[in-house]
Write a protein that holds these residues in place. Sequence first.
Motif, short mmCIF file in Angstrom:
data_model
loop_
_atom_site.label_atom_id
_atom_site.label_comp_id
_atom_site.label_asym_id
_atom_site.label_seq_id
_atom_site.Cartn_x
_atom_site.Cartn_y
_atom_site.Cartn_z
N GLY A 37 0.79 -1.22 0.00
CA GLY A 37 0.00 0.00 0.00
C GLY A 37 0.82 1.27 0.00
O GLY A 37 0.29 2.35 0.20
N VAL A 38 2.12 1.17 -0.21
CA VAL A 38 2.95 2.38 -0.28
C VAL A 38 2.78 3.01 -1.66
O VAL A 38 2.83 2.32 -2.67
N LYS A 39 2.55 4.32 -1.68
CA LYS A 39 2.40 5.01 -2.96
C LYS A 39 3.80 5.31 -3.50
O LYS A 39 4.38 6.38 -3.28
N VAL A 40 4.33 4.34 -4.22
CA VAL A 40 5.73 4.35 -4.61
C VAL A 40 6.09 5.61 -5.42
O VAL A 40 7.10 6.26 -5.16
N ASN A 41 5.24 5.98 -6.37
CA ASN A 41 5.56 7.12 -7.23
C ASN A 41 5.68 8.42 -6.45
O ASN A 41 6.55 9.23 -6.71
N ARG A 42 4.77 8.61 -5.47
CA ARG A 42 4.84 9.83 -4.67
C ARG A 42 6.13 9.89 -3.87
O ARG A 42 6.73 10.95 -3.72
N ILE A 43 6.53 8.74 -3.35
CA ILE A 43 7.75 8.70 -2.55
C ILE A 43 8.95 9.08 -3.42
O ILE A 43 9.80 9.89 -3.03
N LYS A 44 8.99 8.51 -4.62
CA LYS A 44 10.11 8.82 -5.51
C LYS A 44 10.11 10.29 -5.88
O LYS A 44 11.15 10.95 -5.90
N LEU A 45 8.93 10.80 -6.18
CA LEU A 45 8.82 12.22 -6.53
C LEU A 45 9.38 13.07 -5.39
O LEU A 45 10.14 14.01 -5.61
N PHE A 46 9.01 12.71 -4.16
CA PHE A 46 9.47 13.49 -3.02
C PHE A 46 10.99 13.51 -2.93
O PHE A 46 11.59 14.57 -2.74
N VAL A 47 11.64 12.36 -3.06
CA VAL A 47 13.09 12.34 -2.82
C VAL A 47 13.82 13.21 -3.85
O VAL A 47 14.77 13.91 -3.49
N TYR A 48 13.35 13.20 -5.10
CA TYR A 48 14.04 14.03 -6.10
C TYR A 48 13.76 15.51 -5.87
O TYR A 48 14.62 16.36 -6.07
N MET A 49 12.52 15.83 -5.41
CA MET A 49 12.23 17.22 -5.11
C MET A 49 13.05 17.71 -3.93
O MET A 49 13.57 18.83 -3.92
N PHE A 50 13.20 16.85 -2.92
CA PHE A 50 13.99 17.24 -1.75
C PHE A 50 15.45 17.45 -2.15
O PHE A 50 16.09 18.41 -1.72
N SER A 51 15.94 16.56 -3.01
CA SER A 51 17.31 16.70 -3.48
C SER A 51 17.48 18.01 -4.25
O SER A 51 18.47 18.72 -4.10
N GLY A 52 16.46 18.35 -5.07
CA GLY A 52 16.49 19.62 -5.81
C GLY A 52 16.52 20.81 -4.85
O GLY A 52 17.25 21.79 -5.08
N LEU A 53 15.74 20.71 -3.78
CA LEU A 53 15.72 21.80 -2.79
C LEU A 53 17.09 21.98 -2.15
O LEU A 53 17.59 23.10 -2.02
N CYS A 54 17.71 20.86 -1.77
CA CYS A 54 19.04 20.94 -1.16
C CYS A 54 20.03 21.61 -2.12
O CYS A 54 20.84 22.45 -1.71
N ALA A 55 19.94 21.26 -3.40
CA ALA A 55 20.85 21.84 -4.38
C ALA A 55 20.58 23.34 -4.53
O ALA A 55 21.52 24.14 -4.66
N ALA A 56 19.32 23.74 -4.48
CA ALA A 56 18.99 25.16 -4.59
C ALA A 56 19.60 25.94 -3.43
O ALA A 56 20.13 27.05 -3.62
N LEU A 57 19.54 25.35 -2.23
CA LEU A 57 20.13 26.03 -1.07
C LEU A 57 21.63 26.24 -1.28
O LEU A 57 22.17 27.32 -0.99
N VAL A 58 22.29 25.23 -1.81
CA VAL A 58 23.73 25.35 -2.05
C VAL A 58 23.99 26.44 -3.08
O VAL A 58 24.92 27.25 -2.94
#
Lengths: 352, 507
Positions: free
Chosen positions: A230-251
């Motif tokens: 029941g894990v919404k796999v696509n949402r989880i993947k979307l989140f990790v790449y968005m979070f990674s993008g956010l971290c890069a933006a901060l840098v």
Amino acid sequence: MSAIASTARPAPQTTQMLLVVLKARTFIALILVFAFFAFAAPNFLSTANMVIMSKHVALNAFLAIGMTFVIISGGIDLSVGSIVGLCGMVAGYLILNGIDIGLGWTMQYNTIEICLIVMVVGIAIGAVNGMLITKLNVAPFIATLGTLYVCRGAAMLFSDGRTFPNLSGNVEYGSDTFRLIGAGTWAGVPITIWMLIAVAVLAAYIAGRTPLGRYIYAVGGNERGAALSGVKVNRIKLFVYMFSGLCAALVGLIISSQLVAAHPATGQSFELNAIAAAVLGGTSMSGGRGRIGGTIVGAFVIGVLSDGLVMMGVSSFWQTVIKGLVIIAAVVVDQAQQKLQARVALQAEAGA
Amino acid sequence: MTVSLQIRGGTKVYPGTKALKGVDFDLHLGAVNVLVGENGAGKSTMMKVIAGVEQLTDGQVLIDGQPVQLNGPDDARRYGIGIVFQELNLFPNLTVAENIFMGRECTRAGIDINRGEQRARTRALMARLEQDIHPDTLLGDLRVGQQQIVEIAKSLARDARILILDEPTSALSATEVEILFRVIGDLRRQGVGIVYISHRLEELLRIGDHITVLRDGRITGARSMQGVDLDWIVRAMIGEASKDYAKATDHPFGNEVFRAEDICLSRPGGMAVDHVSLSLRAGEILGVYGLMGAGRSEFLECVIGRHRHATGRLFVEGRPLTARSISGRIAQGIALIPEDRKNDGLVQILSIRENMTLSSLGQVTTAGIHMNLGAERRRVGDFVKRLVVKIASMDNPVSSLSGGNQQKVVIGKALMTRPKVLLMDEPSRGIDIGAKAEVFRTMRDLAAQGLGIVFVTSDLEELMALSDRIIVMSNGRVTGRFERHDATETALVAASAKGHSLREPAA
């Protein structure tokens, strides 16, 4: 059965000890590296050097935190270095030019607005990565390799490859405070470090105490099994790449603020350092395993190592060789730890 | 007829289970040696020993009377032993000819592959198998049945003296089965010793010369095929004294808790699930029986929402099941225990605790964000006690557990979602007898508490012992519906072969 258990009991004591040592290996390595340079490099322990070094480490640590989530989920994000470059250029452009809205009017932004826009840009690029991977089924390596090129090219296009100089901002627009991101301090500690602490605590909380974090581990460990649970796999993947993008933006923000300039080539090969820090910290490239704390220690090992070697006057060519050897050694030790850990668990369960 | 290969006192121990217990097996050359037994009886293990994939823990293998050591598939191949596994070991990205000559390519001077010769020999093999498959076709483009033919051709190309076929017909169409049987007949006349494993008893009766029956790792019957009938086989497979899965409680059933109407799932070239309808009452255990590939697992997957393009209507407690996603369906009261525990049921790298709560983290989470780890541990501890899972620590990786305990973790995970309907796909696969009995007791208890259970099994004994009602599936369709008291093994087997059988039965 009981006879075996009683004779076997003393052995696990030493195995347990060994396991503890192996688990803390990156931390032990950090202490050893630190102690070594404290003796070998003059001024290594000076406050000024500590501040400079922590700033260097912080840049890699941000990216490595985002990368850790991506790798735990079973993916890889090669685009972070380019996102750093592009986001720096976006920040520079906004400070220097604002946005032309036509009819001779230009929108100008204050520091907070600029930061928010740049962060949205980073998250959006991460979302594109995530969409490519989940909706169009592109392999993460290829999808993020593509955005790596696109973002780098876009950063160049912003200024025809030139640097945006003199980003000291404008008091009238409220963007003069932009410099503080990289140069300011609070309670004697650079703002950059405070930001890192905030992001690290947030990431560690997500990883350890939220369902989202648990799902990231599950998706990386067994995508099919997670989906059937029941894990919404696509949402989880979307989140990790968005979070990674956010971290890069901060840098991107931090670097352009530190340098008071934005150069489109900024961030080249940063993604490799981030991957190295995550792996050094015990993140498994096959997914499902890794810790934020480990990654940060890993980032410190890499940062302290390179800065210390510079101070000792070791040539940068040798530095690169040493860095590579350290990473390889870390992974070899990691394999040993995994084997030992599996054996200990099997023994414990066989006795249950 | 000569005996060419023998196993004497063959014992094979895996961690946690004994798969073979001192078996004596004779393989006759120039004959079809059929091998039957339920899942987990040890058939595949025995064949893996002969093929050199597994080594005996105790006992020996003799070829032409001489003890031999088969340390790997290469050793077995040198003795002319070829095996076609149930799971195909082929390369979908290579051509048919490349697959057939994999590892033993026809070469010029040991370097340059002679494609022309490989193609010609492949064509000859295909002509012998009466198949119109071009040597340059990519294997991945073939239907599964054709791939099976290629696998057989691969063994033929090696001039196998002994050919083991592990459930070769499970994916074949009726005409392909006919061709296969003709080929088997040819090979037998040429003196090849064939071992034929199948669940389709009719097939065995038709082509077998010798029969060996395995049960729980022991050989319970070995004789020439003359005078063998279905009853004899079933008796030898199941045993005189039934194992004690006895129905413990007889409780009244509640209202209808689940209904499926016209569930369809298409697959390339046909229907995996073909207009399946069924209903289930609270407290009832519905057994679904059928052969491999009958569409049973696919049906359960349609219900849980794994196949987005499945059609049909589902109702839980009379209300239509509106959710399309798996998580939505779990929330509406459906839970699935998948057949493939390792790949579908568990995340091996995570701990026992993390696996158990994976489907129900919401219950220990505040505001959708903050997990209460203490409450999680208490819940896991509670279920570990209720399901009698034997563990040293809930923080050990789930992969360190035995099969039976892993299955209990999967059951715990499903139950934590507070389901109204529990779908169980082969819940006893790969676990030992003791753990089986415990899993079955758990199923009974859950049903007594009012849960509706649909469970899929290939084991007749299990089916008869546990089910309140039985549905038989074949080729994606429901081919039989029985109440427990009027189901007979023969009727079940007959229903499971409908649409597969070579001569379409009248009923």
